[in-house]
Motif scaffolding. Structure first.
Motif, short mmCIF file in Angstrom:
data_model
loop_
_atom_site.label_atom_id
_atom_site.label_comp_id
_atom_site.label_asym_id
_atom_site.label_seq_id
_atom_site.Cartn_x
_atom_site.Cartn_y
_atom_site.Cartn_z
N ALA A 136 0.85 -1.19 0.00
CA ALA A 136 0.00 0.00 0.00
C ALA A 136 0.88 1.23 0.00
O ALA A 136 1.89 1.29 0.73
CB ALA A 136 -0.89 0.02 1.24
N LEU A 137 0.54 2.19 -0.83
CA LEU A 137 1.25 3.46 -0.89
C LEU A 137 0.26 4.57 -0.63
O LEU A 137 -0.82 4.60 -1.22
CB LEU A 137 1.90 3.66 -2.25
N SER A 138 0.63 5.49 0.25
CA SER A 138 -0.23 6.62 0.57
C SER A 138 0.50 7.92 0.23
O SER A 138 1.61 8.15 0.70
CB SER A 138 -0.59 6.61 2.06
N ILE A 170 4.37 3.77 3.20
CA ILE A 170 4.20 2.44 2.64
C ILE A 170 3.88 1.41 3.72
O ILE A 170 4.36 1.52 4.84
CB ILE A 170 5.47 2.02 1.86
N VAL A 171 3.00 0.50 3.39
CA VAL A 171 2.80 -0.73 4.17
C VAL A 171 3.06 -1.84 3.19
O VAL A 171 2.49 -1.87 2.10
CB VAL A 171 1.37 -0.85 4.73
N LEU A 172 3.95 -2.77 3.55
CA LEU A 172 4.25 -3.86 2.61
C LEU A 172 4.38 -5.19 3.32
O LEU A 172 4.59 -5.26 4.52
CB LEU A 172 5.52 -3.55 1.82
N SER A 173 4.22 -6.21 2.53
CA SER A 173 4.41 -7.58 2.97
C SER A 173 5.23 -8.25 1.89
O SER A 173 4.91 -8.15 0.70
CB SER A 173 3.04 -8.25 3.10
N LEU A 185 6.13 -4.36 7.00
CA LEU A 185 6.72 -3.09 7.41
C LEU A 185 5.74 -1.97 7.12
O LEU A 185 5.02 -2.01 6.12
CB LEU A 185 8.01 -2.84 6.62
N ALA A 186 5.71 -1.01 8.00
CA ALA A 186 4.93 0.22 7.80
C ALA A 186 5.90 1.38 8.01
O ALA A 186 6.51 1.50 9.07
CB ALA A 186 3.77 0.30 8.78
N GLY A 187 6.06 2.20 6.99
CA GLY A 187 7.02 3.28 7.13
C GLY A 187 7.04 4.23 5.95
O GLY A 187 6.03 4.43 5.29
N ASP A 188 8.22 4.78 5.70
CA ASP A 188 8.40 5.75 4.63
C ASP A 188 9.13 5.12 3.46
O ASP A 188 10.10 4.38 3.64
CB ASP A 188 9.21 6.95 5.13
N PHE A 189 8.67 5.45 2.27
CA PHE A 189 9.30 5.02 1.03
C PHE A 189 9.95 6.27 0.44
O PHE A 189 9.27 7.24 0.13
CB PHE A 189 8.24 4.44 0.10
N ARG A 190 11.28 6.26 0.32
CA ARG A 190 12.03 7.44 -0.12
C ARG A 190 12.80 7.12 -1.40
O ARG A 190 13.16 5.98 -1.65
CB ARG A 190 13.00 7.88 0.97
N ALA A 191 13.06 8.15 -2.17
CA ALA A 191 13.84 8.03 -3.41
C ALA A 191 14.77 9.22 -3.53
O ALA A 191 14.58 10.25 -2.87
CB ALA A 191 12.91 7.93 -4.61
N ILE A 192 15.78 9.04 -4.37
CA ILE A 192 16.78 10.09 -4.56
C ILE A 192 17.12 10.14 -6.05
O ILE A 192 17.04 9.13 -6.75
CB ILE A 192 18.04 9.79 -3.71
N ASP A 193 17.49 11.32 -6.52
CA ASP A 193 18.00 11.45 -7.89
C ASP A 193 19.25 12.33 -7.84
O ASP A 193 19.66 12.78 -6.77
CB ASP A 193 16.93 11.99 -8.85
N SER A 194 19.82 12.56 -8.99
CA SER A 194 21.07 13.34 -9.03
C SER A 194 20.90 14.75 -8.46
O SER A 194 21.82 15.31 -7.87
CB SER A 194 21.59 13.43 -10.47
N ALA A 195 19.72 15.32 -8.61
CA ALA A 195 19.48 16.68 -8.13
C ALA A 195 19.40 16.75 -6.61
O ALA A 195 19.79 17.76 -6.01
CB ALA A 195 18.20 17.23 -8.75
N THR A 196 18.90 15.71 -5.97
CA THR A 196 18.74 15.75 -4.51
C THR A 196 19.87 15.05 -3.76
O THR A 196 20.00 15.21 -2.55
CB THR A 196 17.39 15.12 -4.08
N PHE A 197 20.68 14.27 -4.48
CA PHE A 197 21.77 13.53 -3.85
C PHE A 197 22.77 14.50 -3.21
O PHE A 197 23.24 15.44 -3.83
CB PHE A 197 22.48 12.67 -4.90
#
Length: 198
Positions: A13-15, A193-196, A67-79
């Motif tokens: 699940a993604l919120s 995110i909540v995932l199994s 797990l229930a938590g945060d799903f994060r991403a990064i790209d060249s601009a934010t690295f």
């Protein structure tokens, strides 16, 4: 949804701010609905709904990691690599210090060594798809607070970006230390995110 090593994620699940989506394996749909106890449609998963979903997922897939938590991403601009990232080394595939990790992770491993060459801190890649690689990290308790996790995560993120893939980072919502490491390197919140998964 396909996941690491070809296994299907039973539930994810993604919120996001504008809405939420729950993807569920067809054989688990009715059970998940029953566990949730409501057919109410919400625009997003507020705190109580998020916790209710996490508990329902645990009951539906008791043999899976949830797990229930945060799903994060990064790209060249934010690295934002730290100046000390050079402390992390790319660990060879046959390095004995990381053989125990090779059974759990199918991508590159980065580490900081201590006495007798053992890994004090490591970040390993899970090759989730052709486009997305997830970073996992751990640091031995006696060596925390020295920036090692930040350095190995940054090295793994740099490597992933250099390979033309999107680095992602998922952490439990109650793990403030992991959240700090992710933010320090430049990972941005994409969704809750909540995932199994198996």
């Amino acid at each position: 949804m396909p996941a690491w090593h070809g296994f299907t994620m039973p539930i994810v699940a993604l919120s996001f701010a504008p809405g939420a989506v729950i993807a569920c394996r067809p054989d688990l749909v009715e059970r998940l609905r029953a566990e949730l106890g409501s057919d109410a449609h919400q625009a997003h998963l507020d705190g109580p709904a998020f916790r209710r979903l996490w508990r329902a997922v645990q009951r539906c897939t008791p043999e899976a990691f949830t797990l229930a938590g945060d799903f994060r991403a990064i790209d060249s601009a934010t690295f934002s690599p730290p100046n000390s990232m050079h402390r992390a080394e790319h660990i060879d595939v046959d390095d004995p210090a990381a053989l125990h990790l090779r059974t759990r992770f199918d991508g590159a491993i980065f580490g900081i060594r201590g006495p007798r060459g053992r890994l004090l801190s490591w970040a390993a890649l899970k090759l989730k798809s052709d486009h997305i690689w997830e970073i996992a990290v751990a640091t031995e308790a006696d060596y925390r607070g020295r920036g090692y996790a930040r350095d190995v995560v940054a090295a793994a993120a740099r490597f992933t970006l250099d390979q033309g893939r999107l680095p992602t980072y998922i952490h439990d919502r109650d793990n403030g230390t992991s959240a700090f490491v992710a933010r320090a390197v430049g990972f941005q919140l994409y969704a809750e995110i909540v995932l199994s998964e198996y």
